[in-house]
Design a protein around this motif. Structure first.
Motif, PDB file in Angstrom:
ATOM      1  N   THR A 196       1.106   4.797  -2.284  1.00 32.60           N
ATOM      2  CA  THR A 196       1.227   4.199  -0.951  1.00 32.60           C
ATOM      3  C   THR A 196       2.359   3.182  -0.917  1.00 32.60           C
ATOM      4  O   THR A 196       3.158   3.150   0.021  1.00 32.60           O
ATOM      5  CB  THR A 196      -0.095   3.524  -0.541  1.00 32.60           C
ATOM      6  OG1 THR A 196      -1.131   4.506  -0.488  1.00 32.60           O
ATOM      7  CG2 THR A 196       0.034   2.852   0.824  1.00 32.60           C
ATOM      8  N   ALA A 197       2.437   2.354  -1.955  1.00 31.79           N
ATOM      9  CA  ALA A 197       3.525   1.380  -2.029  1.00 31.79           C
ATOM     10  C   ALA A 197       4.875   2.084  -2.031  1.00 31.79           C
ATOM     11  O   ALA A 197       5.819   1.659  -1.351  1.00 31.79           O
ATOM     12  CB  ALA A 197       3.376   0.519  -3.279  1.00 31.79           C
ATOM     13  N   ALA A 198       4.981   3.181  -2.785  1.00 31.03           N
ATOM     14  CA  ALA A 198       6.241   3.927  -2.852  1.00 31.03           C
ATOM     15  C   ALA A 198       6.624   4.481  -1.488  1.00 31.03           C
ATOM     16  O   ALA A 198       7.797   4.458  -1.094  1.00 31.03           O
ATOM     17  CB  ALA A 198       6.131   5.055  -3.871  1.00 31.03           C
ATOM     18  N   LEU A 199       5.641   4.989  -0.756  1.00 27.60           N
ATOM     19  CA  LEU A 199       5.905   5.505   0.591  1.00 27.60           C
ATOM     20  C   LEU A 199       6.464   4.411   1.492  1.00 27.60           C
ATOM     21  O   LEU A 199       7.490   4.592   2.161  1.00 27.60           O
ATOM     22  CB  LEU A 199       4.614   6.069   1.185  1.00 27.60           C
ATOM     23  CG  LEU A 199       4.653   6.412   2.679  1.00 27.60           C
ATOM     24  CD1 LEU A 199       5.648   7.529   2.958  1.00 27.60           C
ATOM     25  CD2 LEU A 199       3.260   6.778   3.180  1.00 27.60           C
ATOM     26  N   TYR A 200       5.804   3.269   1.506  1.00 28.80           N
ATOM     27  CA  TYR A 200       6.262   2.161   2.349  1.00 28.80           C
ATOM     28  C   TYR A 200       7.648   1.685   1.931  1.00 28.80           C
ATOM     29  O   TYR A 200       8.529   1.475   2.768  1.00 28.80           O
ATOM     30  CB  TYR A 200       5.267   1.005   2.286  1.00 28.80           C
ATOM     31  CG  TYR A 200       4.143   1.101   3.291  1.00 28.80           C
ATOM     32  CD1 TYR A 200       4.072   0.232   4.369  1.00 28.80           C
ATOM     33  CD2 TYR A 200       3.150   2.073   3.167  1.00 28.80           C
ATOM     34  CE1 TYR A 200       3.036   0.314   5.301  1.00 28.80           C
ATOM     35  CE2 TYR A 200       2.117   2.172   4.079  1.00 28.80           C
ATOM     36  CZ  TYR A 200       2.070   1.294   5.148  1.00 28.80           C
ATOM     37  OH  TYR A 200       1.051   1.383   6.072  1.00 28.80           O
ATOM     38  N   LEU A 201       7.841   1.508   0.630  1.00 30.71           N
ATOM     39  CA  LEU A 201       9.126   0.999   0.143  1.00 30.71           C
ATOM     40  C   LEU A 201      10.258   1.976   0.448  1.00 30.71           C
ATOM     41  O   LEU A 201      11.371   1.569   0.803  1.00 30.71           O
ATOM     42  CB  LEU A 201       9.033   0.728  -1.362  1.00 30.71           C
ATOM     43  CG  LEU A 201       8.130  -0.448  -1.747  1.00 30.71           C
ATOM     44  CD1 LEU A 201       7.843  -0.428  -3.237  1.00 30.71           C
ATOM     45  CD2 LEU A 201       8.754  -1.777  -1.336  1.00 30.71           C
ATOM     46  N   ALA A 202       9.990   3.271   0.306  1.00 30.12           N
ATOM     47  CA  ALA A 202      11.015   4.269   0.616  1.00 30.12           C
ATOM     48  C   ALA A 202      11.356   4.247   2.102  1.00 30.12           C
ATOM     49  O   ALA A 202      12.525   4.367   2.494  1.00 30.12           O
ATOM     50  CB  ALA A 202      10.539   5.655   0.192  1.00 30.12           C
ATOM     51  N   ARG A 203      10.342   4.086   2.937  1.00 36.12           N
ATOM     52  CA  ARG A 203      10.593   4.026   4.377  1.00 36.12           C
ATOM     53  C   ARG A 203      11.244   2.697   4.781  1.00 36.12           C
ATOM     54  O   ARG A 203      11.825   2.607   5.859  1.00 36.12           O
ATOM     55  CB  ARG A 203       9.289   4.249   5.147  1.00 36.12           C
ATOM     56  CG  ARG A 203       8.857   5.723   5.124  1.00 36.12           C
ATOM     57  CD  ARG A 203       7.526   5.935   5.843  1.00 36.12           C
ATOM     58  NE  ARG A 203       7.558   5.422   7.194  1.00 36.12           N
ATOM     59  CZ  ARG A 203       8.063   6.063   8.258  1.00 36.12           C
ATOM     60  NH1 ARG A 203       8.594   7.269   8.089  1.00 36.12           N
ATOM     61  NH2 ARG A 203       8.024   5.525   9.457  1.00 36.12           N
ATOM     62  N   TYR A 204      11.139   1.695   3.922  1.00 38.09           N
ATOM     63  CA  TYR A 204      11.903   0.459   4.125  1.00 38.09           C
ATOM     64  C   TYR A 204      13.331   0.622   3.603  1.00 38.09           C
ATOM     65  O   TYR A 204      14.095  -0.334   3.580  1.00 38.09           O
ATOM     66  CB  TYR A 204      11.225  -0.713   3.402  1.00 38.09           C
ATOM     67  CG  TYR A 204       9.929  -1.176   4.025  1.00 38.09           C
ATOM     68  CD1 TYR A 204       9.741  -1.146   5.404  1.00 38.09           C
ATOM     69  CD2 TYR A 204       8.897  -1.657   3.224  1.00 38.09           C
ATOM     70  CE1 TYR A 204       8.549  -1.583   5.963  1.00 38.09           C
ATOM     71  CE2 TYR A 204       7.705  -2.100   3.774  1.00 38.09           C
ATOM     72  CZ  TYR A 204       7.530  -2.052   5.146  1.00 38.09           C
ATOM     73  OH  TYR A 204       6.352  -2.489   5.709  1.00 38.09           O
ATOM     74  N   GLN A 205      13.647   1.839   3.166  1.00 36.79           N
ATOM     75  CA  GLN A 205      14.980   2.196   2.675  1.00 36.79           C
ATOM     76  C   GLN A 205      15.364   1.414   1.413  1.00 36.79           C
ATOM     77  O   GLN A 205      16.515   1.045   1.215  1.00 36.79           O
ATOM     78  CB  GLN A 205      16.022   2.044   3.782  1.00 36.79           C
ATOM     79  CG  GLN A 205      15.735   2.959   4.969  1.00 36.79           C
ATOM     80  CD  GLN A 205      16.787   2.917   6.053  1.00 36.79           C
ATOM     81  OE1 GLN A 205      17.596   2.000   6.103  1.00 36.79           O
ATOM     82  NE2 GLN A 205      16.791   3.916   6.914  1.00 36.79           N
ATOM     83  N   LEU A 206      14.365   1.199   0.577  1.00 34.99           N
ATOM     84  CA  LEU A 206      14.601   0.591  -0.727  1.00 34.99           C
ATOM     85  C   LEU A 206      14.577   1.676  -1.798  1.00 34.99           C
ATOM     86  O   LEU A 206      13.946   2.726  -1.634  1.00 34.99           O
ATOM     87  CB  LEU A 206      13.526  -0.457  -1.029  1.00 34.99           C
ATOM     88  CG  LEU A 206      13.490  -1.674  -0.096  1.00 34.99           C
ATOM     89  CD1 LEU A 206      12.361  -2.604  -0.493  1.00 34.99           C
ATOM     90  CD2 LEU A 206      14.819  -2.410  -0.107  1.00 34.99           C
ATOM     91  N   LYS A 207      15.247   1.427  -2.880  1.00 33.70           N
ATOM     92  CA  LYS A 207      15.298   2.369  -3.990  1.00 33.70           C
ATOM     93  C   LYS A 207      14.086   2.125  -4.888  1.00 33.70           C
ATOM     94  O   LYS A 207      13.972   1.072  -5.513  1.00 33.70           O
ATOM     95  CB  LYS A 207      16.594   2.203  -4.773  1.00 33.70           C
ATOM     96  CG  LYS A 207      16.830   3.301  -5.805  1.00 33.70           C
ATOM     97  CD  LYS A 207      18.206   3.172  -6.415  1.00 33.70           C
ATOM     98  CE  LYS A 207      18.459   4.324  -7.389  1.00 33.70           C
ATOM     99  NZ  LYS A 207      19.798   4.203  -8.025  1.00 33.70           N
ATOM    100  N   VAL A 208      13.184   3.100  -4.920  1.00 33.84           N
ATOM    101  CA  VAL A 208      11.912   2.912  -5.620  1.00 33.84           C
ATOM    102  C   VAL A 208      11.601   4.114  -6.496  1.00 33.84           C
ATOM    103  O   VAL A 208      11.835   5.268  -6.106  1.00 33.84           O
ATOM    104  CB  VAL A 208      10.764   2.663  -4.605  1.00 33.84           C
ATOM    105  CG1 VAL A 208      10.676   3.789  -3.583  1.00 33.84           C
ATOM    106  CG2 VAL A 208       9.432   2.501  -5.324  1.00 33.84           C
TER     107      VAL A 208
END
Length: 307
Positions: free
Chosen positions: A21-33
């Motif tokens: 879930t964290a990865a989904l949010y971070l990716a949609r925040y356009q961060l490299k995760v």
């Protein structure tokens, strides 16, 4: 490993519901995760869950995790199926050690979970019992499914006592089986259980086998068949990596966090079962959303993220 992971905005350690879930949010925040998934998520062992919102017909743990991985990948997250062997802090960055190399990250989120303490039985038999719903670890998740059935709790002490009180609301046919001999309960607690009709079977527990659609427990108190058994032996928090980097832990080994899931180390966060609270998929997902948003906001103070 997928993608160039040498310089990450965030390394997520753990591929269970919280980490994904964290990865989904971070990716949609356009961060490299990148999620570092060692394949040990407790959720993978769930034979069928009926309390995950949005799945009224129920869903297998492996299917739920597969859907969550696909969802995160769709938005650009990377998933590395590997063990993390170490985490260290160098200046304002973290170094995540995997497969003989170190990957730099501006932030790290721990979603490492816990490991259940298992009753003494062969691994193959244990896994078969879990798969068939004869051995269960979460009465919060599936107490509904054992309503009015003959249920054993394997354990002693305050944890087993609390689990007996919880499960007693689902069934009258409840048995507490001591694995070692002593129930390690006060006279008041034993009296309370007896008043509730809970049967006490003194240990030591000798053997656990499967018998048709029942689980059979043999011990000093006799041989009994049950519709299902719940080990109430506790769990071990997988917080070693957080401790390695200097994060403060609670008395029971959980990673200490604030209301935004920040640990005591700057830019180190935690969510899911490794954080004190209700060990549930829904709460892990909620914590991950909070943590991911805090990560995004905290990192934006380092470098302007506007496109």
């Amino acid at each position: 490993m997928d993608g160039d992971e040498r310089e990450l905005d965030c390394a997520v350690i753990g591929g269970g519901p919280a980490g994904l879930t964290a990865a989904l949010y971070l990716a949609r925040y356009q961060l490299k995760v990148t999620v570092f998934d060692d394949g040990l998520s407790r959720a993978a062992a769930i034979p069928f869950s009926h309390n995950v919102p949005g799945f009224p017909e129920g869903i297998r743990g492996v299917d739920m995790l597969s859907r969550m991985r696909d969802h995160a990948l769709r938005y650009g997250a990377h998933i590395a199926k590997t063990f993390v062997t170490g985490v260290s802090r160098i200046g304002s960055r973290f170094l995540v050690s995997v497969q003989g190399r170190q990957i730099e990250a501006r932030a790290v989120m721990m979603a490492t979970g816990v490991t259940d303490r298992r009753p003494k039985m062969p691994v193959a038999l244990h896994d078969a019992a879990v798969s068939e719903g004869l051995l269960r670890y979460c009465p919060i998740c599936d107490g509904y499914e054992v309503s009015d059935r003959k249920i054993a709790i394997i354990g002693a002490g305050s944890h087993a006592y609390s689990e007996a009180l919880f499960l007693r609301s689902f069934t009258r046919d409840l048995w507490l089986v001591s694995p070692e001999g002593d129930f390690d309960l006060s006279k008041r607690e034993i009296s309370s259980l007896k008043q509730l009709g809970v049967q006490l079977v003194a240990g030591p527990m000798i053997d656990i086998t499967l018998s048709g659609k029942s689980i059979r427990i043999a011990g000093a108190g006799g041989v009994f068949d049950y519709d299902a058994a719940y080990p109430a032996l506790g769990c071990d928090n997988r917080s070693g990596l957080a401790k390695m980097v200097g994060a403060e832990l609670t008395s029971d080994g959980c990673i200490k966090v604030d209301k935004h899931l920040r640990s005591t180390i700057p830019y180190l966060y935690a969510a899911g079962d490794t954080v004190a609270g209700l060990n549930q998929i829904s709460s892990a997902v909620g914590q991950a959303a909070i943590a991911a948003t805090a990560i995004r906001n905290d990192l934006s103070k380092q470098v302007l993220l506007c496109r």
